[in-house]
Write a protein that holds these residues in place. Sequence first.
Motif, mmCIF file in Angstrom:
data_model
loop_
_atom_site.group_PDB
_atom_site.id
_atom_site.type_symbol
_atom_site.label_atom_id
_atom_site.label_comp_id
_atom_site.label_asym_id
_atom_site.label_seq_id
_atom_site.Cartn_x
_atom_site.Cartn_y
_atom_site.Cartn_z
ATOM 1 N N HIS A 1 -9.775 8.694 78.985
ATOM 2 C CA HIS A 1 -8.555 8.214 79.629
ATOM 3 C C HIS A 1 -8.001 9.351 80.476
ATOM 4 C CE1 HIS A 1 -4.585 6.316 80.099
ATOM 5 N NE2 HIS A 1 -5.136 5.210 79.634
ATOM 6 N N VAL A 2 -7.678 9.055 81.729
ATOM 7 C CA VAL A 2 -7.249 10.104 82.647
ATOM 8 C C VAL A 2 -6.000 9.674 83.406
ATOM 9 C CG1 VAL A 2 -9.624 10.933 82.945
ATOM 10 C CG2 VAL A 2 -8.669 9.279 84.573
ATOM 11 N N SER A 3 -5.344 10.673 84.009
ATOM 12 C CA SER A 3 -4.205 10.425 84.891
ATOM 13 C C SER A 3 -4.433 11.187 86.182
ATOM 14 C CB SER A 3 -2.893 10.884 84.236
ATOM 15 O OG SER A 3 -2.568 10.075 83.128
ATOM 16 N N ASP B 1 -7.669 15.025 82.255
ATOM 17 C CA ASP B 1 -8.082 14.371 81.016
ATOM 18 C C ASP B 1 -6.854 14.286 80.115
ATOM 19 O OD1 ASP B 1 -9.090 13.647 78.540
ATOM 20 O OD2 ASP B 1 -10.724 15.103 78.552
ATOM 21 N N ASP B 2 -6.446 13.068 79.761
ATOM 22 C CA ASP B 2 -5.230 12.900 78.959
ATOM 23 C C ASP B 2 -5.369 13.476 77.556
ATOM 24 O OD1 ASP B 2 -3.973 11.634 81.044
ATOM 25 O OD2 ASP B 2 -4.382 9.605 80.336
ATOM 26 N N ALA B 3 -6.581 13.642 77.062
ATOM 27 C CA ALA B 3 -6.771 14.152 75.701
ATOM 28 C C ALA B 3 -6.642 15.664 75.629
ATOM 29 C CB ALA B 3 -8.139 13.727 75.166
ATOM 30 N N THR B 4 -7.047 16.362 76.693
ATOM 31 C CA THR B 4 -7.079 17.822 76.649
ATOM 32 C C THR B 4 -6.219 18.490 77.708
ATOM 33 O OG1 THR B 4 -8.964 18.005 78.168
ATOM 34 C CG2 THR B 4 -9.459 17.704 75.815
ATOM 35 N N GLY B 5 -5.741 17.724 78.700
ATOM 36 C CA GLY B 5 -4.984 18.324 79.790
ATOM 37 C C GLY B 5 -5.849 19.070 80.782
ATOM 38 N N THR B 6 -7.163 18.988 80.641
ATOM 39 C CA THR B 6 -8.078 19.693 81.534
ATOM 40 C C THR B 6 -8.142 18.993 82.886
ATOM 41 O OG1 THR B 6 -9.418 20.376 79.644
ATOM 42 C CG2 THR B 6 -10.440 20.526 81.820
ATOM 43 N N ALA C 1 -13.477 5.806 84.209
ATOM 44 C CA ALA C 1 -14.345 5.197 85.216
ATOM 45 C C ALA C 1 -13.548 4.360 86.204
ATOM 46 C CB ALA C 1 -15.418 4.353 84.532
ATOM 47 N N GLU C 2 -12.557 3.616 85.700
ATOM 48 C CA GLU C 2 -11.759 2.763 86.581
ATOM 49 C C GLU C 2 -10.885 3.587 87.523
ATOM 50 O OE1 GLU C 2 -9.533 -0.069 84.336
ATOM 51 O OE2 GLU C 2 -11.267 -0.775 83.194
ATOM 52 N N VAL C 3 -10.264 4.626 86.999
ATOM 53 C CA VAL C 3 -9.393 5.451 87.827
ATOM 54 C C VAL C 3 -10.187 6.154 88.919
ATOM 55 C CG1 VAL C 3 -7.917 7.500 87.844
ATOM 56 C CG2 VAL C 3 -7.635 5.767 86.064
#
Length: 202
Positions: free
Chosen positions: A19-21, A56-61, A35-37
């Motif tokens: 999951h990403v932003s 990356d929403d999980a790690t902030g990377t 993949a969608e973003v």
Amino acid sequence: MPSETPSDAPATPDSSPQHVSAFAGFQRIASGPAAEVIAGLRATAPPPDVLVRVFDDATGTRLDLDLRPQAADEPSPAPTAPATPPPRAVGRPRLGVVAREVTLLPRHWEWLNRQPGGASVALRRLVDEARHVHRERDALRAAREATYRVMTEMAGDLPGFEEAARALFAGDGKQFQLLIDPWPEDLKTYLQQLSAAAWNPS
């Protein structure tokens, strides 16, 4: 400066972001399954003068991505022929066990070898026990590190950055919220999301 130093090592290849932003400047323009973003960003082709950053929403990377529209159409490297797998040994399945080097002192090996099942079984049991005991502490540290990574990328030049970083690692949620309150709305909301688990239960 913060009392802890987050690990800036990139995610390992087998831990792809789920999951990403995505941000264009300080505006969050997309959030969702990776993949969608990424496909959406390539389809819209943001102007070249707009800095688009994907986290990356999980790690902030921050992810190093090629967002050009043609990037999605570029052929992947031809897969190599898989090697013939060795004959399966008789016994229990490996269950995803990965062999890696572990360096210990002789007294550690002696103790491990005396445990039921041998060194490997004892090490797995110790790791599982530590993961359970320190679950909350590990989640707290991971949230702080993820928040700090995004802050460093997005807010390094904003007023109060250093003070907010110190408040983050000191576990002072009220002070942190106060210091980031004047920052751009989308960035502030994202940092609040990432830091939700960064505060001591007390």
